[in-house]
Design an enzyme around this catalytic site. Structure first.
Site, PDB file in Angstrom:
ATOM      1  N   HIS A 204       0.833  -1.167   0.023  1.00  0.00           N
ATOM      2  CA  HIS A 204       0.220  -0.025   0.057  1.00  0.00           C
ATOM      3  C   HIS A 204       0.662   1.238  -0.020  1.00  0.00           C
ATOM      4  O   HIS A 204       0.310   2.430  -0.099  1.00  0.00           O
ATOM      5  CB  HIS A 204      -0.926   0.016   1.293  1.00  0.00           C
ATOM      6  CG  HIS A 204      -0.149   0.256   2.497  1.00  0.00           C
ATOM      7  ND1 HIS A 204       0.401  -0.992   3.088  1.00  0.00           N
ATOM      8  CD2 HIS A 204       0.012   1.420   3.135  1.00  0.00           C
ATOM      9  CE1 HIS A 204       0.886  -0.559   4.265  1.00  0.00           C
ATOM     10  NE2 HIS A 204       0.705   0.777   4.352  1.00  0.00           N
TER      11      HIS A 204
HETATM   12  C1  UD1 Z   1      -1.436   5.023   6.648  1.00  0.00           C
HETATM   13  C2  UD1 Z   1       0.076   5.568   7.207  1.00  0.00           C
HETATM   14  C3  UD1 Z   1       0.926   4.372   6.748  1.00  0.00           C
HETATM   15  C4  UD1 Z   1       0.530   3.159   7.248  1.00  0.00           C
HETATM   16  C5  UD1 Z   1      -0.960   2.892   7.029  1.00  0.00           C
HETATM   17  C6  UD1 Z   1      -1.595   1.693   7.419  1.00  0.00           C
HETATM   18  C7  UD1 Z   1       0.742   8.122   7.238  1.00  0.00           C
HETATM   19  C8  UD1 Z   1       1.339   8.786   6.430  1.00  0.00           C
HETATM   20  N1  UD1 Z   1       0.413   6.511   6.605  1.00  0.00           N
HETATM   21  O1  UD1 Z   1      -1.343   5.029   5.470  1.00  0.00           O
HETATM   22  O2  UD1 Z   1       2.130   4.611   7.470  1.00  0.00           O
HETATM   23  O3  UD1 Z   1       1.426   2.019   7.039  1.00  0.00           O
HETATM   24  O4  UD1 Z   1      -1.850   3.970   7.008  1.00  0.00           O
HETATM   25  O5  UD1 Z   1      -2.768   1.365   6.956  1.00  0.00           O
HETATM   26  O6  UD1 Z   1      -0.099   8.303   8.218  1.00  0.00           O
HETATM   27  N2  UD1 Z   1      -8.804   5.143   3.318  1.00  0.00           N
HETATM   28  C9  UD1 Z   1     -10.192   4.405   3.328  1.00  0.00           C
HETATM   29  N3  UD1 Z   1     -10.499   4.018   4.304  1.00  0.00           N
HETATM   30  C10 UD1 Z   1      -9.924   4.063   5.755  1.00  0.00           C
HETATM   31  C11 UD1 Z   1      -8.645   4.790   5.682  1.00  0.00           C
HETATM   32  C12 UD1 Z   1      -7.997   4.949   4.626  1.00  0.00           C
HETATM   33  O7  UD1 Z   1     -10.603   4.117   2.548  1.00  0.00           O
HETATM   34  O8  UD1 Z   1     -10.336   3.603   6.929  1.00  0.00           O
HETATM   35  C13 UD1 Z   1      -8.374   5.453   2.005  1.00  0.00           C
HETATM   36  C14 UD1 Z   1      -8.681   6.924   1.764  1.00  0.00           C
HETATM   37  O9  UD1 Z   1      -8.972   6.876   0.230  1.00  0.00           O
HETATM   38  C15 UD1 Z   1      -7.305   7.589   1.829  1.00  0.00           C
HETATM   39  C16 UD1 Z   1      -6.422   6.226   1.622  1.00  0.00           C
HETATM   40  O10 UD1 Z   1      -7.082   5.351   2.104  1.00  0.00           O
HETATM   41  O11 UD1 Z   1      -7.127   8.605   1.131  1.00  0.00           O
HETATM   42  C17 UD1 Z   1      -5.016   6.502   2.360  1.00  0.00           C
HETATM   43  O12 UD1 Z   1      -5.229   6.712   3.721  1.00  0.00           O
HETATM   44  P1  UD1 Z   1      -4.305   7.296   4.976  1.00  0.00           P
HETATM   45  O13 UD1 Z   1      -4.725   7.271   6.222  1.00  0.00           O
HETATM   46  O14 UD1 Z   1      -4.261   8.886   4.316  1.00  0.00           O
HETATM   47  O15 UD1 Z   1      -3.039   6.703   4.540  1.00  0.00           O
HETATM   48  P2  UD1 Z   1      -2.572   5.172   4.400  1.00  0.00           P
HETATM   49  O16 UD1 Z   1      -2.222   5.083   2.953  1.00  0.00           O
HETATM   50  O17 UD1 Z   1      -3.488   4.154   5.042  1.00  0.00           O
END
Ligand code: UD1
Length: 362
Positions: free
Chosen positions: A212
């Site tokens: 991811h």
């Molecule tokens: C975050 C952490 C990363 C960790 C990962 C584990 C940061 C910078 N990164 O990355 O270190 O390894 O979590 O999962 O904080 N989304 C959903 N549902 C959710 C959460 C996210 O659909 O419950 C989608 C959204 O479209 C969002 C994307 O996932 O834009 C990314 O989510 P985000 O929390 O920004 O970062 P991760 O890539 O999950």
């Protein structure tokens, strides 16, 4: 360290919850008054609620409801909401976990209000400032009053950066506390059946995948190449890939499909651990999975150029593959030929790290 009466724990994203659970339990045992703030960075039922429940954590006392957004947006929203929250409830200490945006944002807000911060999983460094997590680690460690490290390299990094030696405590790995506690009930039976990985005598050989990171999934060419290679591996043994929402969204946007790879929605902690313990090999770019496979003795191929968890390579079963999908396929062949990397368990990854943190605090 002063005697603490109240602690606020701040968590936001999936990998934080496994670290919070043992720290929360250890503080409760020692009679520390505590509350949990969930920033809402992860909000999906399975990315958050189901995992909290499995870990036996209470409902967070507060949910800041921040959700997704650009890095600046997410960080800023956590800071604003945290500042407001701390205005009404000033604890003796804020405990933050890992390296996600919520970790850094809560730290900045608290320190500016004069609240001391303890950082669990301090000192890890990949040396790669193109990773948002590295920026979060640098800022959090610079500001935190107490630095709880999982391994010796963490202490060394902090000392090199000029941290006060009196602020550093090597306590071991809290993520492994949770693994040790829950491994007995994560037998994987149901998941092995669901993915048709059982034969008459036990689990069949299979590969488990999680990817991811922006460096792997945000570039259509790279993501396409990864899926091409995974499809090839799926011609040799079943490949199971629970897909992170970020990766799912990129696949949709770039029109990339799974081919022969068994894709699923994200799994809960127990479901994933149940599969991980039986996997022949794991392909990942996650930090936590590099550690869990080391503890479980499962060969791990990390699709990154660097790792902030070098003991998983020097002591454990992890190999850094970079972004070279040809190397990934060659390593899979080596593992299937019985030449997978073996390793041992790093010091203080013994299931008692959170107790050491709570003892230091209480
Ligand atoms: C975050 C952490 C990363 C960790 C990962 C584990 C940061 C910078 N990164 O990355 O270190 O390894 O979590 O999962 O904080 N989304 C959903 N549902 C959710 C959460 C996210 O659909 O419950 C989608 C959204 O479209 C969002 C994307 O996932 O834009 C990314 O989510 P985000 O929390 O920004 O970062 P991760 O890539 O999950």
């Amino acid at each position: 360290m002063p005697h603490l009466r109240t602690i606020v724990h701040v968590v936001g994203a999936r990998p934080n919850f496994m670290k919070l659970a043992p720290a929360h339990a250890a503080c409760a045992q020692r009679g520390v008054r505590q509350s949990v703030v969930h920033t809402g960075q992860h909000y999906d039922a399975v990315m958050s609620d189901a995992i909290l429940k499995e870990l036996g954590l209470p409902e967070p006392d507060v949910n800041l409801g921040v959700g997704s957004g650009s890095h600046a947006t997410q960080t800023a929203q956590v800071m604003v909401a945290m500042e407001e929250h701390l205005g009404s409830a000033t604890p003796d200490l804020l405990l933050v976990y890992g390296d996600v945006n919520s970790t850094m944002a809560a730290t900045v807000a608290a320190v500016k209000l004069g609240v001391d911060v303890g950082h669990v999983e301090a000192g890890l460094r990949s040396g790669d400032r193109s990773m948002p997590e590295e920026i979060n680690r640098l800022v959090t460690d610079r500001l935190a009053r107490w630095l709880f490290t999982p391994s010796r390299d963490g202490d060394e990094n902090l000392l090199k950066e000029g941290a006060d030696p009196a602020s550093i405590r090597m306590v071991g790995n809290v993520m492994i506390d949770t693994l040790v506690r829950l491994l007995p009930i994560a037998d994987g039976e149901r998941e092995l059946r669901a993915f048709a990985l059982q034969n008459g005598t036990g689990p069949r050989p299979f590969a488990l995948v999680t990817l991811h990171r922006p460096s792997n999934v945000d570039d259509p060419e790279m993501l396409g190449r990864l899926f091409g290679a995974l499809d090839g591996i799926a011609g040799q043994l079943p490949v199971v890939f629970p897909v992170h929402p970020r990766t799912r969204e990129r696949m949709r946007r770039f029109g990339i499909e799974g081919g022969r790879v068994s894709l699923s929605d994200p799994l809960t902690y127990l479901q994933f651990l149940g599969l991980q313990r039986h996997a022949t090999l794991v392909i990942t770019d996650s930090g936590g999975v590099q550690e869990e496979t080391t503890y479980l003795g499962v060969p791990c191929l990390t699709m990154r150029e660097n790792t902030e968890r070098p003991v998983t390579v020097t002591v454990g079963t992890n190999r850094l593959i970079g972004r070279d999908t040809g190397a990934m396929r060659r390593e899979v062949d080596a593992i299937l030929a019985g030449r997978g990397k073996t390793g041992s368990i790093p010091d203080l990854w013994d299931g008692r790290a959170a107790g050491r943190i709570a003892d230091a605090l209480a």
